[in-house]
Design an enzyme around this catalytic site. Structure first.
Site, PDB file in Angstrom:
ATOM      1  N   HIS A   1     -28.885   2.706  10.935  1.00  0.00           N
ATOM      2  CA  HIS A   1     -28.926   2.517   9.481  1.00  0.00           C
ATOM      3  C   HIS A   1     -29.354   1.082   9.154  1.00  0.00           C
ATOM      4  O   HIS A   1     -30.205   0.857   8.282  1.00  0.00           O
ATOM      5  CB  HIS A   1     -27.554   2.820   8.859  1.00  0.00           C
TER       6      HIS A   1
ATOM      7  N   LYS B   1     -51.460  -3.914  19.463  1.00  0.00           N
ATOM      8  CA  LYS B   1     -52.405  -4.734  18.679  1.00  0.00           C
ATOM      9  C   LYS B   1     -52.023  -4.733  17.202  1.00  0.00           C
ATOM     10  O   LYS B   1     -52.135  -5.746  16.517  1.00  0.00           O
ATOM     11  CB  LYS B   1     -53.855  -4.284  18.899  1.00  0.00           C
TER      12      LYS B   1
ATOM     13  N   LYS C   1       0.841  -1.212   0.000  1.00  0.00           N
ATOM     14  CA  LYS C   1       0.000   0.000   0.000  1.00  0.00           C
ATOM     15  C   LYS C   1       0.871   1.255   0.000  1.00  0.00           C
ATOM     16  O   LYS C   1       0.581   2.237  -0.680  1.00  0.00           O
ATOM     17  CB  LYS C   1      -0.916   0.012   1.232  1.00  0.00           C
TER      18      LYS C   1
ATOM     19  N   ASN D   1     -36.919  -3.482   4.174  1.00  0.00           N
ATOM     20  CA  ASN D   1     -36.909  -4.790   3.510  1.00  0.00           C
ATOM     21  C   ASN D   1     -37.979  -5.733   4.064  1.00  0.00           C
ATOM     22  O   ASN D   1     -38.620  -6.462   3.304  1.00  0.00           O
ATOM     23  CB  ASN D   1     -35.521  -5.431   3.625  1.00  0.00           C
TER      24      ASN D   1
ATOM     25  N   CYS E   1     -53.092   1.171  20.189  1.00  0.00           N
ATOM     26  CA  CYS E   1     -52.751   0.851  18.796  1.00  0.00           C
ATOM     27  C   CYS E   1     -51.473   0.049  18.588  1.00  0.00           C
ATOM     28  O   CYS E   1     -51.491  -0.976  17.913  1.00  0.00           O
ATOM     29  CB  CYS E   1     -52.655   2.135  17.976  1.00  0.00           C
TER      30      CYS E   1
HETATM   31  N1  LIG Z   1     -14.665   1.486   5.421  1.00  0.00           N
HETATM   32  C1  LIG Z   1     -15.580   2.325   5.804  1.00  0.00           C
HETATM   33  O1  LIG Z   1     -16.441   2.746   5.037  1.00  0.00           O
HETATM   34  C2  LIG Z   1     -15.577   2.854   7.216  1.00  0.00           C
HETATM   35  C3  LIG Z   1     -16.420   3.932   7.554  1.00  0.00           C
HETATM   36  C4  LIG Z   1     -16.395   4.421   8.853  1.00  0.00           C
HETATM   37  C5  LIG Z   1     -15.571   3.855   9.811  1.00  0.00           C
HETATM   38  N2  LIG Z   1     -14.758   2.791   9.464  1.00  0.00           N
HETATM   39  C6  LIG Z   1     -13.874   2.241  10.501  1.00  0.00           C
HETATM   40  O2  LIG Z   1     -12.571   2.739  10.255  1.00  0.00           O
HETATM   41  C7  LIG Z   1     -11.585   1.744  10.547  1.00  0.00           C
HETATM   42  C8  LIG Z   1     -10.768   1.442   9.321  1.00  0.00           C
HETATM   43  O3  LIG Z   1     -11.614   0.918   8.332  1.00  0.00           O
HETATM   44  P1  LIG Z   1     -11.093   0.625   6.860  1.00  0.00           P
HETATM   45  O4  LIG Z   1     -12.279   0.133   6.089  1.00  0.00           O
HETATM   46  O5  LIG Z   1     -10.342   1.801   6.369  1.00  0.00           O
HETATM   47  O6  LIG Z   1     -10.099  -0.606   7.167  1.00  0.00           O
HETATM   48  P2  LIG Z   1      -9.169  -1.426   6.179  1.00  0.00           P
HETATM   49  O7  LIG Z   1      -9.198  -2.816   6.634  1.00  0.00           O
HETATM   50  O8  LIG Z   1      -9.510  -1.083   4.758  1.00  0.00           O
HETATM   51  O9  LIG Z   1      -7.717  -0.818   6.468  1.00  0.00           O
HETATM   52  C9  LIG Z   1      -7.060  -0.927   7.684  1.00  0.00           C
HETATM   53  C10 LIG Z   1      -5.574  -0.713   7.424  1.00  0.00           C
HETATM   54  O10 LIG Z   1      -4.875  -0.710   8.662  1.00  0.00           O
HETATM   55  C11 LIG Z   1      -3.620  -1.293   8.445  1.00  0.00           C
HETATM   56  N3  LIG Z   1      -2.986  -1.667   9.720  1.00  0.00           N
HETATM   57  C12 LIG Z   1      -3.243  -2.725  10.528  1.00  0.00           C
HETATM   58  N4  LIG Z   1      -2.442  -2.696  11.598  1.00  0.00           N
HETATM   59  C13 LIG Z   1      -1.676  -1.594  11.512  1.00  0.00           C
HETATM   60  C14 LIG Z   1      -0.666  -1.017  12.323  1.00  0.00           C
HETATM   61  N5  LIG Z   1      -0.302  -1.565  13.481  1.00  0.00           N
HETATM   62  N6  LIG Z   1      -0.091   0.119  11.909  1.00  0.00           N
HETATM   63  C15 LIG Z   1      -0.446   0.703  10.750  1.00  0.00           C
HETATM   64  N7  LIG Z   1      -1.417   0.202   9.935  1.00  0.00           N
HETATM   65  C16 LIG Z   1      -2.006  -0.927  10.307  1.00  0.00           C
HETATM   66  C17 LIG Z   1      -3.926  -2.450   7.502  1.00  0.00           C
HETATM   67  O11 LIG Z   1      -2.758  -2.928   6.835  1.00  0.00           O
HETATM   68  C18 LIG Z   1      -4.930  -1.789   6.551  1.00  0.00           C
HETATM   69  O12 LIG Z   1      -4.276  -1.194   5.437  1.00  0.00           O
HETATM   70  C19 LIG Z   1     -12.381   0.538  11.095  1.00  0.00           C
HETATM   71  O13 LIG Z   1     -12.447   0.645  12.503  1.00  0.00           O
HETATM   72  C20 LIG Z   1     -13.762   0.726  10.492  1.00  0.00           C
HETATM   73  O14 LIG Z   1     -14.748   0.118  11.303  1.00  0.00           O
HETATM   74  C21 LIG Z   1     -14.743   2.291   8.197  1.00  0.00           C
END
Ligand SMILES: NC(=O)c1ccc[n+]([C@@H]2O[C@H](COP(=O)([O-])OP(=O)(O)OC[C@H]3O[C@@H](n4cnc5c(N)ncnc54)[C@H](O)[C@@H]3O)[C@@H](O)[C@H]2O)c1
Length: 430
Positions: free
Chosen positions: A217, A271, A35, A225, A268
């Site tokens: 959500h 029931k 990455k 659904n 309401c």
């Molecule tokens: N994807 C979404 O739409 C979304 C939206 C809101 C919140 N979140 C939250 O945000 C967080 C990240 O989600 P994401 O979808 O971006 O995750 P992801 O799995 O796409 O990416 C996580 C990244 O963290 C890296 N990583 C793991 N351990 C690490 C470390 N010790 N040091 C540095 N990097 C490390 C991984 O290699 C990976 O690239 C999660 O907690 C998720 O619940 C995600």
């Protein structure tokens, strides 16, 4: 600002690109070398609308660097955004392995840092994680104190995959859980310009509200659904129905019914929910969510009974329609347990009860006549425990005037200014 971003998945990579675009110097950190190589060469590590173009531009600007060295990244920045993954473990709990390992590395870096640092957790974290799990790890590794030597805060992320750059620029709101104004001021510098509210709250509330948003959500989607499945079986157009439902912005798409309180009841809701479940059953349609609402409501009622039984009782409500009143059910349960009960309700004048209400009381609570009292002050005066389900001015004034320190109020309605009441007050679930 000099910012380090940990975890370059969807959240981290989009934040890196947008913050770089907005003129900040950003250090991207990940354990996944591939990455980092992609970002360093101006490519995107995630497939997202607009990211190819944006990554090319920000990489060319020279404001982005990447590294696997977490400690150096903390030392070289003023603020860290933590976006590492927090997936489900096999038993459904949150796997915090990555974030805890990272917290320890950050702590080791902070030990050597002499300038202020703000750590903003953006990964979704179960409530209490920042203060009870990550803070001790960082304080232990750094030998320093949160709120004094560095600042920890939590800012939930609301972007959606597929529209994440647009969501970054126009989120529903910015929520910041911070215990210190210094951290809030720095975050405002980064996100204060966005076209939305910037709301500051406690770290724990910010962690919890992120779960509430996602749960809400999921609940809305499931509602639509399940409704569609039932509609199809009944030969009704689900799109037409849901469109009409959504046009009510007074009771449906509004704050109505979203305030924690006592169980629902009335003539309401119970029931009609039962009839809906029955309709689904005879049409071979599964609607597990709608069918379990009454059971959940029952749990809430049971909680009230449990709280009252843990002490003693007297009691109140806000309409004279007692059919399926959860307060009547609560009263029945308490009477059944041998509790001496008296009831004050400004709207229930037994002598005036007519028709269905009267029959309901005669069938379900025949002794209510002896329990209902006209004088609120007498009810308050003679009770050890008061269950309050109505918080109108008249009731509040009486409570303020008549309560004593030896009494307990069980508050089913979230009364205002309870500190001003002379009795001890216990909320139903707050
Ligand atoms: N994807 C979404 O739409 C979304 C939206 C809101 C919140 N979140 C939250 O945000 C967080 C990240 O989600 P994401 O979808 O971006 O995750 P992801 O799995 O796409 O990416 C996580 C990244 O963290 C890296 N990583 C793991 N351990 C690490 C470390 N010790 N040091 C540095 N990097 C490390 C991984 O290699 C990976 O690239 C999660 O907690 C998720 O619940 C995600």
């Amino acid at each position: 600002m000099k910012i380090s971003i940990f975890g370059l998945g969807y959240v981290g990579a989009v934040s890196l690109a947008c913050l770089g675009r907005d003129g900040h110097d950003v250090i991207g950190v990940d354990i996944d070398r591939s990455k980092l190589d992609l970002i360093a060469s101006g490519k995107t590590p995630v497939v997202e609308e607009g990211m190819v173009e944006l990554m090319r531009k920000v990489a060319a600007s020279g404001r982005i660097t990447v590294t696997t060295d977490s400690e150096q990244a903390v030392l070289d920045s003023e603020m860290s955004l933590v976006c590492v993954g927090t997936p489900s473990a096999a038993n459904g709990s949150q796997d915090q392995g990555a974030i805890q390992a990272l917290a320890a590395a950050m702590g080791r870096a902070l030990k050597h840092k002499t300038t202020p640092h703000v750590v903003v957790f953006r990964s979704t974290l179960v409530p209490g994680t920042v203060e009870d799990v990550l803070r001790p790890i960082i304080e232990e590794a750094s030998g320093k104190k949160d709120g004094v030597d560095f600042h920890l805060c939590f800012q939930p992320e609301f972007l959606r995959e597929g529209s994440s750059i647009r969501d970054y620029d126009k989120p529903p709101f910015t929520i910041l859980g911070a215990n210190h104004p210094a951290a809030a001021d720095r975050l405002r510098e980064l996100f204060g310009h966005l076209p939305c509210k910037f709301l500051q709250t406690s770290v724990r509330s910010a962690e919890m509200m992120k779960y509430c948003c996602n749960n809400f959500h999921a609940l809305k989607i499931t509602f639509a659904n399940e409704t569609a499945r039932l509609c199809e079986a009944l030969g009704v157009d689900p799109f037409e129905v849901m469109d009409l439902v959504c046009q009510d912005t007074q009771l449906n798409i509004s704050r109505a019914y979203l305030r924690p309180g006592f169980a629902f009841g009335g003539s309401c809701l119970p029931k009609d929910l039962r009839a809906t479940s029955y309709l689904a059953k005879i049409n071979d349609v599964e609607i597990p969510m709608l069918s379990s609402i009454l059971a959940s409501n029952q749990e809430h009622l049971a909680l009230a009974a449990k709280k009252v039984l843990a002490s003693g009782l007297s009691f109140k409500s806000g309409t004279d329609d007692l059919r399926e009143s959860p307060l009547v059910t609560l009263a029945e349960q308490l009477i059944g347990k041998g509790i001496q009960l008296s009831v004050y309700d400004p709207d229930v004048h037994l002598s005036q009860l007519l028709g269905a209400n009267r029959r309901y009381i005669e069938q379900h609570l025949p002794h209510i006549g002896q329990l209902v009292r006209a004088d609120i002050e007498a009810v308050i005066g003679e009770s050890e425990v008061l269950v309050v389900a109505l918080g109108d001015t008249h009731v509040l004034t009486a409570l303020q005037r008549c309560l004593r320190p030896d009494q307990l109020v069980i508050d089913l309605t979230h009364l205002p200014n309870t500190a001003e009441l002379k009795a001890q007050v216990q909320g139903l679930s707050w």
